[in-house]
Design a protein around this motif. Structure first.
Motif, PDB file in Angstrom:
ATOM      1  N   GLN A   1       2.381   1.917  -3.521  1.00 27.07           N
ATOM      2  CA  GLN A   1       1.432   2.444  -4.489  1.00 27.07           C
ATOM      3  C   GLN A   1       1.265   3.944  -4.305  1.00 27.07           C
ATOM      4  OE1 GLN A   1      -2.066   0.119  -3.837  1.00 27.07           O
ATOM      5  NE2 GLN A   1      -1.438  -1.466  -5.268  1.00 27.07           N
ATOM      6  N   SER A   2       1.158   4.418  -3.078  1.00 28.84           N
ATOM      7  CA  SER A   2       0.979   5.836  -2.864  1.00 28.84           C
ATOM      8  C   SER A   2       2.258   6.612  -3.138  1.00 28.84           C
ATOM      9  CB  SER A   2       0.481   6.113  -1.445  1.00 28.84           C
ATOM     10  OG  SER A   2       1.438   5.696  -0.508  1.00 28.84           O
TER      11      SER A   2
ATOM     12  N   CYS B   1       2.398   8.282  -6.556  1.00 30.05           N
ATOM     13  CA  CYS B   1       1.389   9.299  -6.834  1.00 30.05           C
ATOM     14  C   CYS B   1       1.922  10.683  -6.485  1.00 30.05           C
ATOM     15  CB  CYS B   1       0.143   9.064  -5.981  1.00 30.05           C
ATOM     16  SG  CYS B   1      -0.744   7.577  -6.402  1.00 30.05           S
TER      17      CYS B   1
ATOM     18  N   ASN C   1      -7.862   7.992  -7.980  1.00 27.18           N
ATOM     19  CA  ASN C   1      -8.313   6.605  -7.889  1.00 27.18           C
ATOM     20  C   ASN C   1      -8.055   6.113  -6.469  1.00 27.18           C
ATOM     21  OD1 ASN C   1      -5.570   5.765  -7.784  1.00 27.18           O
ATOM     22  ND2 ASN C   1      -5.474   5.723 -10.004  1.00 27.18           N
ATOM     23  N   THR C   2      -8.057   4.848  -6.260  1.00 29.16           N
ATOM     24  CA  THR C   2      -7.946   4.324  -4.899  1.00 29.16           C
ATOM     25  C   THR C   2      -6.608   4.629  -4.246  1.00 29.16           C
ATOM     26  OG1 THR C   2      -7.230   2.188  -5.772  1.00 29.16           O
ATOM     27  CG2 THR C   2      -9.584   2.452  -5.298  1.00 29.16           C
ATOM     28  N   SER C   3      -5.546   4.828  -5.031  1.00 26.04           N
ATOM     29  CA  SER C   3      -4.247   5.066  -4.398  1.00 26.04           C
ATOM     30  C   SER C   3      -3.729   6.482  -4.602  1.00 26.04           C
ATOM     31  CB  SER C   3      -3.225   4.051  -4.909  1.00 26.04           C
ATOM     32  OG  SER C   3      -3.078   4.167  -6.299  1.00 26.04           O
ATOM     33  N   CYS C   4      -4.334   7.283  -5.475  1.00 23.93           N
ATOM     34  CA  CYS C   4      -3.894   8.654  -5.725  1.00 23.93           C
ATOM     35  C   CYS C   4      -5.016   9.619  -5.354  1.00 23.93           C
ATOM     36  CB  CYS C   4      -3.517   8.840  -7.191  1.00 23.93           C
ATOM     37  SG  CYS C   4      -2.142   7.795  -7.719  1.00 23.93           S
ATOM     38  N   ASP C   5      -4.682  10.632  -4.561  1.00 29.55           N
ATOM     39  CA  ASP C   5      -5.700  11.537  -4.019  1.00 29.55           C
ATOM     40  C   ASP C   5      -5.984  12.764  -4.877  1.00 29.55           C
ATOM     41  OD1 ASP C   5      -6.036   9.886  -1.838  1.00 29.55           O
ATOM     42  OD2 ASP C   5      -4.563  10.951  -0.626  1.00 29.55           O
TER      43      ASP C   5
ATOM     44  N   GLY D   1       0.816  -1.217   0.000  1.00 28.04           N
ATOM     45  CA  GLY D   1       0.000   0.000   0.000  1.00 28.04           C
ATOM     46  C   GLY D   1       0.843   1.257   0.000  1.00 28.04           C
ATOM     47  N   SER D   2       1.968   1.255   0.718  1.00 25.70           N
ATOM     48  CA  SER D   2       2.804   2.445   0.764  1.00 25.70           C
ATOM     49  C   SER D   2       3.562   2.644  -0.532  1.00 25.70           C
ATOM     50  CB  SER D   2       3.781   2.373   1.942  1.00 25.70           C
ATOM     51  OG  SER D   2       4.712   1.332   1.743  1.00 25.70           O
TER      52      SER D   2
END
Length: 79
Positions: free
Chosen positions: A26-27, A30, A53-57, A23-24
């Protein structure tokens, strides 16, 4: 019986750590903020578009420069 519980707990902990790491990463790919400075066109190698999307704000245009990336606000891009 106790060794089975220890094995199960070790496996469970490993999965939690692995999912946190994934998870870290993927972010990390971004954009989290935008630059406000202008970039010289001759230094640009390319660009990609980041959408929410789910990983980019945030939405962003990611400009590719030699050795780095620069994130820009798509609403501020002038053509």
């Amino acid at each position: 019986m106790a060794s089975g519980k220890v094995c199960f707990m070790a496996t469970l902990c490993s999965l939690v750590i692995l999912s946190t790491f994934i998870g870290s990463t993927q972010s990390a790919s971004c954009c989290l903020s935008y630059t406000s400075r202008r970039l010289p066109c001759q230094r640009l190698l390319g660009y990609t578009v980041q959408t929410i999307n789910t990983s980019c704000d945030i939405n962003a245009i990611i400009f590719h420069l030699r050795g780095r990336f620069v994130c820009a606000d798509p609403s501020s891009i002038r053509t």
